[in-house]
Design a protein around this motif. Structure first.
Motif, PDB file in Angstrom:
ATOM      1  N   PRO A  99      -8.281   2.703  -5.698  1.00  0.00           N
ATOM      2  CA  PRO A  99      -6.815   2.768  -5.618  1.00  0.00           C
ATOM      3  C   PRO A  99      -6.262   4.155  -5.288  1.00  0.00           C
ATOM      4  O   PRO A  99      -5.129   4.270  -4.823  1.00  0.00           O
ATOM      5  N   LEU A 100      -7.039   5.200  -5.503  1.00  0.00           N
ATOM      6  CA  LEU A 100      -6.564   6.542  -5.159  1.00  0.00           C
ATOM      7  C   LEU A 100      -6.337   6.679  -3.655  1.00  0.00           C
ATOM      8  O   LEU A 100      -5.583   7.541  -3.216  1.00  0.00           O
ATOM      9  N   PHE A 101      -6.985   5.817  -2.866  1.00  0.00           N
ATOM     10  CA  PHE A 101      -6.892   5.900  -1.416  1.00  0.00           C
ATOM     11  C   PHE A 101      -5.842   4.961  -0.831  1.00  0.00           C
ATOM     12  O   PHE A 101      -5.787   4.774   0.382  1.00  0.00           O
ATOM     13  N   LYS A 102      -4.988   4.415  -1.697  1.00  0.00           N
ATOM     14  CA  LYS A 102      -3.881   3.588  -1.210  1.00  0.00           C
ATOM     15  C   LYS A 102      -3.027   4.444  -0.276  1.00  0.00           C
ATOM     16  O   LYS A 102      -2.692   5.581  -0.586  1.00  0.00           O
ATOM     17  N   GLY A 103      -2.710   3.901   0.860  1.00  0.00           N
ATOM     18  CA  GLY A 103      -1.923   4.645   1.837  1.00  0.00           C
ATOM     19  C   GLY A 103      -2.748   5.432   2.831  1.00  0.00           C
ATOM     20  O   GLY A 103      -2.190   6.119   3.680  1.00  0.00           O
ATOM     21  N   ALA A 104      -4.076   5.330   2.735  1.00  0.00           N
ATOM     22  CA  ALA A 104      -4.916   6.025   3.711  1.00  0.00           C
ATOM     23  C   ALA A 104      -4.634   5.462   5.102  1.00  0.00           C
ATOM     24  O   ALA A 104      -4.508   4.251   5.270  1.00  0.00           O
ATOM     25  N   PRO A 105      -4.512   6.320   6.099  1.00  0.00           N
ATOM     26  CA  PRO A 105      -4.192   5.845   7.449  1.00  0.00           C
ATOM     27  C   PRO A 105      -5.368   5.098   8.083  1.00  0.00           C
ATOM     28  O   PRO A 105      -6.486   5.124   7.578  1.00  0.00           O
TER      29      PRO A 105
END
Length: 118
Positions: A99-105
């Motif tokens: 979840p820390l990588f939510k929003g990763a392009p």
């Protein structure tokens, strides 16, 4: 490996790359000793451990990940291959780290079991 592929690995603030994905980054992606955070060689270091190799709290790792995500957004010409950082030597689970990588392009390739968190 092309020079546009960037290997994203879990590192430590002691700036050593002696085990796990950090060692792989040093051996295959030119990660340099002395760089525990940010771009190094054809890789990008995200700290999951402190200088004494103690696991960092998730809140601290989150800040490093957010900085990385902005870097990835600022460099759309690069493709970032992210390993499951924090789930090996640091001891976190996929459910804690993904979840820390939510929003990763879209130029970030997440581990397959983290895609659900994007």
């Amino acid at each position: 490996m092309s020079n546009t592929e960037i290997f994203v690995f879990g590192s430590n603030l002691g700036e050593r790359h002696g085990a796990g994905s950090a060692l792989h980054a040093r051996q295959h992606y030119n990660a340099k000793y002395g760089v525990g955070f940010g771009p190094t060689g054809n890789s990008y270091a995200i700290p999951t451990k402190d200088a004494k190799l103690k696991t960092l709290p998730l809140i601290e790792i989150r800040a490093y990940v957010e900085t990385f995500i902005q870097y990835a957004k600022d460099h759309p010409e690069l493709q970032f291959k992210i390993v499951a950082i924090g789930t090996g030597l640091a001891g976190y689970t996929d459910a804690e780290m993904g979840p820390l990588f939510k929003g990763a392009p879209s130029n970030c390739i997440l581990p397959s079991n983290w895609e659900q968190y994007r």
